[in-house]
Design a protein around this motif. Sequence first.
Motif, mmCIF file in Angstrom:
data_model
loop_
_atom_site.group_PDB
_atom_site.id
_atom_site.type_symbol
_atom_site.label_atom_id
_atom_site.label_comp_id
_atom_site.label_asym_id
_atom_site.label_seq_id
_atom_site.Cartn_x
_atom_site.Cartn_y
_atom_site.Cartn_z
ATOM 1 N N PRO A 16 -3.573 56.993 43.641
ATOM 2 C CA PRO A 16 -1.818 58.360 44.090
ATOM 3 C C PRO A 16 -3.006 59.503 45.300
ATOM 4 O O PRO A 16 -2.348 60.749 45.576
ATOM 5 C CB PRO A 16 -1.596 58.385 43.481
ATOM 6 C CG PRO A 16 -1.642 57.181 42.834
ATOM 7 C CD PRO A 16 -2.642 56.712 42.980
ATOM 8 N N ARG A 17 -3.750 60.255 44.294
ATOM 9 C CA ARG A 17 -4.441 61.366 44.458
ATOM 10 C C ARG A 17 -4.983 61.377 45.543
ATOM 11 O O ARG A 17 -5.270 61.941 46.655
ATOM 12 C CB ARG A 17 -5.861 61.117 43.042
ATOM 13 C CG ARG A 17 -5.021 62.386 42.059
ATOM 14 C CD ARG A 17 -5.704 62.485 40.872
ATOM 15 N NE ARG A 17 -5.010 63.274 40.016
ATOM 16 C CZ ARG A 17 -4.733 62.971 38.833
ATOM 17 N NH1 ARG A 17 -4.034 61.465 38.981
ATOM 18 N NH2 ARG A 17 -4.054 63.519 38.113
ATOM 19 N N ASP A 47 -3.135 63.392 52.705
ATOM 20 C CA ASP A 47 -1.986 64.450 52.615
ATOM 21 C C ASP A 47 -1.834 66.070 53.273
ATOM 22 O O ASP A 47 -0.844 66.287 54.288
ATOM 23 C CB ASP A 47 -0.110 64.091 52.175
ATOM 24 C CG ASP A 47 0.045 62.223 52.272
ATOM 25 O OD1 ASP A 47 0.286 61.726 53.083
ATOM 26 O OD2 ASP A 47 0.752 61.749 51.292
ATOM 27 N N ILE A 48 -2.809 66.012 52.572
ATOM 28 C CA ILE A 48 -2.578 67.505 52.432
ATOM 29 C C ILE A 48 -3.452 67.808 53.629
ATOM 30 O O ILE A 48 -3.457 69.080 54.446
ATOM 31 C CB ILE A 48 -2.760 68.022 50.997
ATOM 32 C CG1 ILE A 48 -2.704 67.931 49.515
ATOM 33 C CG2 ILE A 48 -3.629 69.516 50.722
ATOM 34 C CD1 ILE A 48 -3.105 68.289 48.578
ATOM 35 N N VAL A 69 -1.997 70.172 56.138
ATOM 36 C CA VAL A 69 -1.769 71.459 56.869
ATOM 37 C C VAL A 69 -3.131 71.452 58.127
ATOM 38 O O VAL A 69 -2.972 72.955 58.299
ATOM 39 C CB VAL A 69 -3.490 72.264 55.814
ATOM 40 C CG1 VAL A 69 -3.838 73.072 55.925
ATOM 41 C CG2 VAL A 69 -2.235 71.652 53.785
ATOM 42 N N VAL A 70 -3.559 70.714 58.616
ATOM 43 C CA VAL A 70 -4.650 69.947 60.130
ATOM 44 C C VAL A 70 -3.822 69.919 61.154
ATOM 45 O O VAL A 70 -4.453 71.002 61.785
ATOM 46 C CB VAL A 70 -6.092 69.715 59.852
ATOM 47 C CG1 VAL A 70 -6.844 69.820 60.599
ATOM 48 C CG2 VAL A 70 -6.828 70.083 58.506
ATOM 49 N N PHE A 71 -2.671 69.195 60.463
ATOM 50 C CA PHE A 71 -2.342 68.525 61.941
ATOM 51 C C PHE A 71 -0.350 68.672 62.019
ATOM 52 O O PHE A 71 -0.227 69.875 62.488
ATOM 53 C CB PHE A 71 -2.316 66.923 61.835
ATOM 54 C CG PHE A 71 -3.918 66.975 62.165
ATOM 55 C CD1 PHE A 71 -4.441 67.244 63.001
ATOM 56 C CD2 PHE A 71 -4.714 66.368 61.018
ATOM 57 C CE1 PHE A 71 -6.012 66.523 63.435
ATOM 58 C CE2 PHE A 71 -5.922 65.810 61.345
ATOM 59 C CZ PHE A 71 -7.140 65.979 62.521
ATOM 60 N N GLU A 97 6.512 69.068 50.965
ATOM 61 C CA GLU A 97 6.037 67.872 50.493
ATOM 62 C C GLU A 97 3.825 67.930 49.756
ATOM 63 O O GLU A 97 3.087 67.541 49.474
ATOM 64 C CB GLU A 97 5.412 66.465 51.950
ATOM 65 C CG GLU A 97 6.707 65.958 52.468
ATOM 66 C CD GLU A 97 7.112 65.109 51.743
ATOM 67 O OE1 GLU A 97 6.260 64.366 50.636
ATOM 68 O OE2 GLU A 97 8.395 65.672 50.772
ATOM 69 N N LEU A 98 4.110 69.260 50.425
ATOM 70 C CA LEU A 98 2.467 69.490 50.319
ATOM 71 C C LEU A 98 2.452 70.076 48.345
ATOM 72 O O LEU A 98 1.299 70.242 48.308
ATOM 73 C CB LEU A 98 2.522 71.230 51.290
ATOM 74 C CG LEU A 98 0.600 71.948 50.939
ATOM 75 C CD1 LEU A 98 -0.205 71.020 51.122
ATOM 76 C CD2 LEU A 98 0.194 73.028 52.318
ATOM 77 N N ILE A 99 3.303 70.805 48.580
ATOM 78 C CA ILE A 99 3.190 70.816 47.067
ATOM 79 C C ILE A 99 3.941 69.904 45.954
ATOM 80 O O ILE A 99 2.705 69.639 44.985
ATOM 81 C CB ILE A 99 5.085 71.913 46.743
ATOM 82 C CG1 ILE A 99 4.880 72.775 47.066
ATOM 83 C CG2 ILE A 99 5.354 72.024 45.305
ATOM 84 C CD1 ILE A 99 6.082 73.979 47.022
ATOM 85 N N LYS A 100 4.372 69.116 46.363
ATOM 86 C CA LYS A 100 3.990 67.657 45.583
ATOM 87 C C LYS A 100 2.946 67.020 45.438
ATOM 88 O O LYS A 100 2.582 66.701 44.682
ATOM 89 C CB LYS A 100 5.269 66.618 46.055
ATOM 90 C CG LYS A 100 6.870 66.508 46.149
ATOM 91 C CD LYS A 100 7.950 66.010 46.343
ATOM 92 C CE LYS A 100 7.637 65.679 47.581
ATOM 93 N NZ LYS A 100 9.367 65.150 48.002
#
Length: 206
Positions: A94-95, A101-102, A106-108, A163-166
């Motif tokens: 998961p991590r 995903d982060i 952020v980048v794309f 999604e970024l927060i999660k």
Amino acid sequence: MTFLLKVSRLIDRVTGAIGALVGWAVLAMILIGAYNALVRYLDAQQVLDTRLSSNAFIELQWYLFSVVFLLGAGYALKQGAHVRVDLLYNRLGPRARAWIDIVGTVVFLIPFAVFVFWESLPAIENSWAVREVSPDPGGLPRYPIKAVIPIAIVLLVVQALSELIKRVATVTGANDLADGDDPSGTDGHAAAAPEEAAASEEAGTR
């Protein structure tokens, strides 16, 4: 982090409601598409004296498809329905998936969405200024559907922030204390189901 997770849940609920509306748009698109196919057949066979098909109905089907595609992007992101080509993603923990995903968000994702939003504004403003309409006889106005583009991008970016927060919560461990959301979009019960089934089967063999 608890406050941000509450904001994320609120965004998810709004996105879910929009997804439900998009589902009705899909149904309307299917019905209109069926109508267009039927009346074009009837017109070709000259079954009736009057012509039933029109460019307005054909373009309405296109417009509904555009609405589904644009407004459904944020909902698809929430559900994890976008196509992934990373063969290793589902094999990671998961991590690790959260970190992927982060970086991707952020980048794309967010920069690309901002770029499309900015570049689309001049064409949309010009379309509204001249009240652009279809060049086909009996066609529909074009400027209202073009206005959906920036709205859809804003909704996509807002869901991307959710999604970024999660994902950040998963990396920091705050998600475990909150509700145990999995960045893959599945909950803990779904992940535990195969293990429970295996345990039951093993007990039965004994």
